[in-house]
Write a protein that holds these residues in place. Sequence first.
Motif, PDB file in Angstrom:
ATOM      1  N   GLU A 249      -5.296   5.370   0.842  1.00  0.00           N
ATOM      2  CA  GLU A 249      -4.562   4.117   0.634  1.00  0.00           C
ATOM      3  C   GLU A 249      -4.774   3.577  -0.782  1.00  0.00           C
ATOM      4  O   GLU A 249      -5.913   3.439  -1.236  1.00  0.00           O
ATOM      5  CB  GLU A 249      -5.014   3.060   1.662  1.00  0.00           C
ATOM      6  CG  GLU A 249      -4.257   1.746   1.494  1.00  0.00           C
ATOM      7  CD  GLU A 249      -4.645   0.684   2.528  1.00  0.00           C
ATOM      8  OE1 GLU A 249      -5.542   0.964   3.356  1.00  0.00           O
ATOM      9  OE2 GLU A 249      -4.049  -0.405   2.498  1.00  0.00           O
TER      10      GLU A 249
ATOM     11  N   ASN B  17      -3.692   0.197  -2.689  1.00  0.00           N
ATOM     12  CA  ASN B  17      -3.044  -1.110  -2.509  1.00  0.00           C
ATOM     13  C   ASN B  17      -3.066  -1.879  -3.819  1.00  0.00           C
ATOM     14  O   ASN B  17      -4.110  -2.025  -4.441  1.00  0.00           O
ATOM     15  CB  ASN B  17      -3.769  -1.912  -1.418  1.00  0.00           C
ATOM     16  CG  ASN B  17      -3.100  -3.251  -1.200  1.00  0.00           C
ATOM     17  OD1 ASN B  17      -3.270  -4.183  -1.990  1.00  0.00           O
ATOM     18  ND2 ASN B  17      -2.312  -3.344  -0.145  1.00  0.00           N
TER      19      ASN B  17
ATOM     20  N   SER C 165       0.825  -1.212   0.000  1.00  0.00           N
ATOM     21  CA  SER C 165       0.000   0.000   0.000  1.00  0.00           C
ATOM     22  C   SER C 165       0.854   1.253   0.000  1.00  0.00           C
ATOM     23  O   SER C 165       1.881   1.309   0.669  1.00  0.00           O
ATOM     24  CB  SER C 165      -0.910   0.037   1.235  1.00  0.00           C
ATOM     25  OG  SER C 165      -1.948  -0.892   1.109  1.00  0.00           O
TER      26      SER C 165
END
Length: 681
Positions: free
Chosen positions: A544, A546, A512
């Motif tokens: 975030e 990811n 992430s």
Amino acid sequence: MMKNVMQTGLGIMLTIAGLCGQAIAQNKALVNTSASPYAKLSSIDMGNVTWTEGFWADRFQVCRDSMIPNLWKVYTDANVSHSYKNFEIAAGLDTGSHAGPPFHDGDFYKLFEAVASMYSINHDPKLDALMGRTIAVIAKAQRADGYIHTPTIIAERQDPKKAKAFADRLNFETYNLGHLMTAGCVHYRATGKRTLLNIAIRATDYLYNFYKTASPELARNAICPSHYMGVVEMYRTTRNPKYLELSKNLIDIRGLMQNGTDDNQDRIPFRKQTKAMGHAVRANYLFAGAADVYAETGDTTLLHTLNLMWNDVVNRKMYITGGCGALYDGVSPDGTSYDPNEVQKVHQAYGRDYQLPNFTAHNETCANIGNVLWNWRMLQATADAKYADVMELALYNSVLSGISLNGKNFLYTNPLSFSDELPFQQRWSKDRVGYIKLSNCCPPNVVRTIAEVSDYAYSVSDQGLYFNLYGGNVLNTTLEDGSTLKLAQETAYPWDGRVSIRFEKAPAKSYSLFLRIPGWCAGATLLVNGKPMSVTLAAGSYAEVNRKWKTGDRVELNLPMPVKLMEANPLVEEIRNQVAVKRGPVVYCIESADLPQNQKIFNIAIPAQANFTTESIRIENTEIMSLTAKADVNNKTNWNNTLYREVSNADKKQVNIRLIPYFAWGNRGHVDMETWLPLNR
Ligand SMILES: [Zn+2]
């Protein structure tokens, strides 16, 4: 939340038997929370981030080429500063008396720390040799029992009967020792050498033994407690449990003695305090140290008080520049009783709620740096982006304002306005000076901070990489699983909100990126390899992303930064109906240098609909984004012997004005300056 020591942090936490019988941690972060059970984030090793272009690359270059060499010259020239000479005399290498303030040792350690931090990045062998020679002198100045404080040691050389350790709390011994501990850890992490660390270990052992036997009165020596941070960092480096015990004890004993003061935050125990009060450097250093102890112990009573202090400072006592400590001098109205003979004096201190004057704002550069140190530790403990917002605000505004653009001159106080028409002298110069005679604590503090900004740029957690501060750099680091993460960041931040990140080496597994969306930023956008991402980009949070990254992947973040007119809570009576101009994290000001001759800053008012244009200019060979606009000017300028008069619009017209970043004020000669300007609605 408790984290698994072996699974977190960057790199592998190794311990080996060190000198003095102590295990030595191998993590090389500036503030090493890699094994702190209650810190959610840990830091990149020193030297893993290299500034490549833009704002911080430029400041770093000035730090390397001007700030550090210049200040080193100042501190080793006994005709200007006796700081290094004191060590030579204490070491028996020269004769004479101690000169300079009692906290001068600590100032020298801060400068030394700046050199070590610089070395972690440029590995200049000349710096290594310089540090080696200096450490040999410091080692000779240390007493066999570990005590080191040049005023006492020099006095001992002259008359052993007269000199006494910890005789006066205003000797700043623990302050000096604290900076020695931090410098020892930083030097060790930067060079792998334990020479200064071993001196710091002996000093920390001395302090541990001192507190074992000290009376509460003697233990009250915690004036400006840099050693709370220092002792915890020594624990992180050596894993000696005695140091953790000492750090806890240092907080527990505060406020237990008679006659404590609000100025020193020890009238009542730390955990019973509900308001930030007293000397702002001491307060912020205390809060930073308590946050360090929380990261190691998870003591929620500490976090509870820290949250109260943070809310009090950020919501009621901090300047728009991140500056702390409104008052030169004052009283602590709640300190004792209302008997005027008993009201306690405070100095260089937090004022009452919403008491934020501008001409007379104290805002010591060290207090503003303390704000950074405290918020950095809160960020590491909690991963809450609100702390990064305050760090960034203080760094770009009230920390950088403490040093001239050429890196050679310094401010002790950071007022938000200045005028020669104010008919009284204030205690500290409003022109930057090369050496602040009474208190040169700020110059080495600001220089080490600028040398270390790269250490604050990123953090890591089990999940990924946190982007705290943006700037053109290359990050090249090893993750805990041994894989390499290398990425290049390109940006003109804070002058432009576009940030481009390119992976040069990606971890094999999904990973992430936590991209900080500043609290001031609305409308952020994010592209990965040119495609929009369905990620929440809320102001004041980390967004975030990811995925499984590969070399060449590109992330483009855009943080729009329109010019904003800011107003204050009406309870800040000094700035009713005034506005400050802000763009991104940067607060602007107006200087008389940008006005036509005979025009005064007091005559300028900002129209509510003012249309600002950005214009890049150079001051002291430094690129600065200025703002230009049409503003209202009232030419009725003569206030001589006039306190009040009827409002007149007779001479009102419009003029072109230029605003410059607040941090850059005072770099074009002696000027008048204002940050808050009247608003014409
Ligand atoms: Zn200072």
